[in-house]
Motif scaffolding. Structure first.
Motif, mmCIF file in Angstrom:
data_model
loop_
_atom_site.group_PDB
_atom_site.id
_atom_site.type_symbol
_atom_site.label_atom_id
_atom_site.label_comp_id
_atom_site.label_asym_id
_atom_site.label_seq_id
_atom_site.Cartn_x
_atom_site.Cartn_y
_atom_site.Cartn_z
ATOM 1 N N TYR A 1 11.097 4.786 6.368
ATOM 2 C CA TYR A 1 10.762 4.884 4.953
ATOM 3 C C TYR A 1 10.902 6.361 4.582
ATOM 4 O O TYR A 1 10.598 7.240 5.394
ATOM 5 C CB TYR A 1 9.317 4.449 4.694
ATOM 6 N N CYS B 1 13.959 -5.757 2.528
ATOM 7 C CA CYS B 1 15.333 -5.236 2.598
ATOM 8 C C CYS B 1 16.081 -5.808 3.786
ATOM 9 O O CYS B 1 17.292 -6.051 3.705
ATOM 10 C CB CYS B 1 15.334 -3.718 2.700
ATOM 11 N N THR C 1 6.596 -5.715 2.307
ATOM 12 C CA THR C 1 6.949 -4.303 2.444
ATOM 13 C C THR C 1 8.478 -4.132 2.449
ATOM 14 O O THR C 1 9.211 -5.066 2.789
ATOM 15 C CB THR C 1 6.276 -3.715 3.698
ATOM 16 N N GLY D 1 4.195 -0.520 -5.031
ATOM 17 C CA GLY D 1 5.435 -1.082 -4.490
ATOM 18 C C GLY D 1 5.227 -1.553 -3.059
ATOM 19 O O GLY D 1 4.433 -0.971 -2.319
ATOM 20 N N HIS E 1 18.146 0.635 -3.298
ATOM 21 C CA HIS E 1 17.676 -0.317 -4.334
ATOM 22 C C HIS E 1 17.533 -1.723 -3.774
ATOM 23 O O HIS E 1 18.003 -2.694 -4.378
ATOM 24 C CB HIS E 1 18.639 -0.339 -5.535
HETATM 25 N N1 SAH Z 1 4.268 0.708 0.168
HETATM 26 C C1 SAH Z 1 5.726 0.671 0.104
HETATM 27 C C2 SAH Z 1 6.362 1.924 0.625
HETATM 28 C C3 SAH Z 1 6.121 3.146 -0.217
HETATM 29 S S1 SAH Z 1 6.912 4.572 0.426
HETATM 30 C C4 SAH Z 1 6.209 -0.569 0.887
HETATM 31 O O1 SAH Z 1 5.414 -1.199 1.576
HETATM 32 O O2 SAH Z 1 7.394 -0.898 0.777
HETATM 33 C C5 SAH Z 1 8.390 4.591 -0.511
HETATM 34 C C6 SAH Z 1 9.589 4.313 0.374
HETATM 35 O O3 SAH Z 1 9.700 2.918 0.622
HETATM 36 C C7 SAH Z 1 10.914 4.702 -0.235
HETATM 37 O O4 SAH Z 1 11.188 6.062 -0.031
HETATM 38 C C8 SAH Z 1 11.878 3.824 0.525
HETATM 39 O O5 SAH Z 1 12.155 4.352 1.782
HETATM 40 C C9 SAH Z 1 11.056 2.559 0.721
HETATM 41 N N2 SAH Z 1 11.341 1.530 -0.299
HETATM 42 C C10 SAH Z 1 10.457 0.986 -1.136
HETATM 43 N N3 SAH Z 1 11.035 0.045 -1.914
HETATM 44 C C11 SAH Z 1 12.335 -0.001 -1.543
HETATM 45 C C12 SAH Z 1 13.454 -0.759 -1.970
HETATM 46 N N4 SAH Z 1 13.363 -1.659 -2.944
HETATM 47 N N5 SAH Z 1 14.640 -0.543 -1.357
HETATM 48 C C13 SAH Z 1 14.758 0.377 -0.380
HETATM 49 N N6 SAH Z 1 13.731 1.116 0.066
HETATM 50 C C14 SAH Z 1 12.535 0.941 -0.504
#
Ligand code: SAH
Length: 273
Positions: free
Chosen positions: A188, A143, A138, A108, A217
Motif C-alpha cells: 500500500y 484489487c 481492503t 476507503g 484506480h
Molecule cells: N484502508 C485502506 C487503505 C488506505 S491507505 C484499505 O483498506 O484499502 C491508501 C492506499 O491504499 C493507497 O495509497 C493505495 O496503495 C491503496 N488503495 C486504496 N484504494 C485503492 C484502489 N482503489 N486501487 C488501488 N490502490 C488502492
C-alpha cells in the motif's frame, strides 16, 4: 419475493439512539471505490447516518446513499492547502457524537488496514462514546480479485503479507526472504517509493525478473493493471507518477493473471479489467 427480502435486510440498523439520545459513531469501511463492494452492514449504517465524515478515497456515489438530510464533511487530504490532521478528525467526531449525532466515519477500504481506524476508535473510547467498526474490502483484496491475481494459490503462494511502502528502511531483507519462500507481498502507498523498493529488494538478492503488478484506480472504471518485473518497477512507476490510488503486488501469483483473464466477463462498469 427477492426485492422485499432485500428491503427487509436493509431495513433497521440495530442501534437504537432514541433510547438514550446519545451519539453513536460507526467507523465504516467503504471498500475500494465500487459501491457494489459495500457490505450490507455498511449500507445500513450509511442510510441511517446524520453526519458522514469521509476521506479522499471514498466514492461520492457511496455518499449519495445517505439520507438527503445528512451532512457530508470532507476530512481527507486537500491539494494546495494544509490537510486536516488526525487529531482534528478525532475531535470533530467526538464533538458530533457528544451532540447526540448518528455519525458515520467512512474510510476507503477497511478501517483497520492502514486506515488509522484504531486511533479513531481509541479516541472514542477515551471519551466514552459508543461506537462500532464495520469492515470493508481492503484494497489488496478488491484489487487482486478485480485484476485476476490470486493472492494465494496452491503450489505458488501459501501466504500473503500487506505492507506499507511508506516505511521501508531495514525491511528489504525480510521482504525479500518472504518472497523467495513463495509468498505474496502487497504494498500500500508504495508507488512513490518504487525506486527504493526496487533497489532495496534487488540488493537483498530478490531476482531482477521477479513478477510485479501495479494496479491503479482499482475497482473503478479507470482501473488499469500493469504487469512488469522487479528491475523495471521504477521505470514503470515514473510513467504512472501522480496516479492515485495505486497498489503494488509482488509474487509469482502475478503470472496467473495471463491465464485467468481469458474468459472473464465484466459484469458491471466497475469491473474494469
Ligand atoms: N484502508 C485502506 C487503505 C488506505 S491507505 C484499505 O483498506 O484499502 C491508501 C492506499 O491504499 C493507497 O495509497 C493505495 O496503495 C491503496 N488503495 C486504496 N484504494 C485503492 C484502489 N482503489 N486501487 C488501488 N490502490 C488502492
Amino acid at each position: 419475493d427477492q426485492a422485499s427480502k432485500l428491503n427487509q435486510l436493509l431495513e433497521d440498523h440495530s442501534v437504537d439512539l432514541d433510547a438514550n439520545h446519545k451519539g453513536f459513531v460507526s467507523i465504516v469501511g467503504a471498500g475500494p471505490h465500487d459501491p457494489d463492494l459495500l457490505t450490507v452492514k455498511a449500507v445500513k449504517a450509511i442510510i441511517s447516518a446524520e453526519v458522514l465524515l469521509y476521506d479522499r478515497l471514498v466514492n461520492k456515489d457511496i455518499l449519495e446513499l445517505a439520507s438527503p438530510q445528512a451532512d457530508w464533511i470532507y476530512v481527507g487530504k486537500r491539494c494546495g492547502q494544509p490537510s486536516i490532521g488526525q487529531e482534528e478528525i478525532c475531535d470533530l467526531m467526538v464533538s458530533l457524537a457528544q451532540q447526540g449525532k448518528r455519525v458515520v466515519r467512512l474510510k476507503g477500504g477497511d478501517p483497520f488496514v492502514f486506515g488509522r481506524g484504531g486511533e479513531e476508535a481509541l479516541a472514542l473510547v477515551k471519551h466514552s462514546i459508543a461506537y462500532e467498526v464495520i469492515p470493508g474490502i481492503t484494497a489488496a483484496i478488491g484489487c487482486s480479485a478485480n485484476s485476476l491475481i490470486p493472492l494465494t494459490h496452491r503450489g505458488v503462494a501459501r501466504s500473503v503479507t500487506f505492507v506499507t511502502g511508506q516505511v521501508v528502511t531495514g525491511a528489504f531483507e525480510a521482504w525479500s526472504q518472504l518472497m523467495q519462500s513463495g509468498q505474496t507481498l502487497v504494498f500500500y502507498m508504495g508507488l512513490e517509493k518504487s525506486s527504493q523498493i526496487q533497489t532495496g529488494l534487488i540488493n537483498s538478492s530478490l531476482r531482477e525478473d521477479f513478477p510485479v503488478a501495479i494496479i491503479t484506480h482499482g475497482c473503478s472504471p479507470q482501473q488499469q493493471v500493469h504487469v512488469t518485473q522487479l528491475n523495471q518497477l521504477n521505470e514503470l512507476s515514473i510513467t504512472l507518477k501522480g496516479i492515485s490510488p495505486a497498489l503494488i503486488v509482488m509474487g509469482e501469483v502475478v503470472k496467473l493473471r495471463e491465464q485467468l483473464i481469458e474468459t472473464v466477463q465484466s459484469v458491471t462498469e466497475y469491473e474494469g479489467i
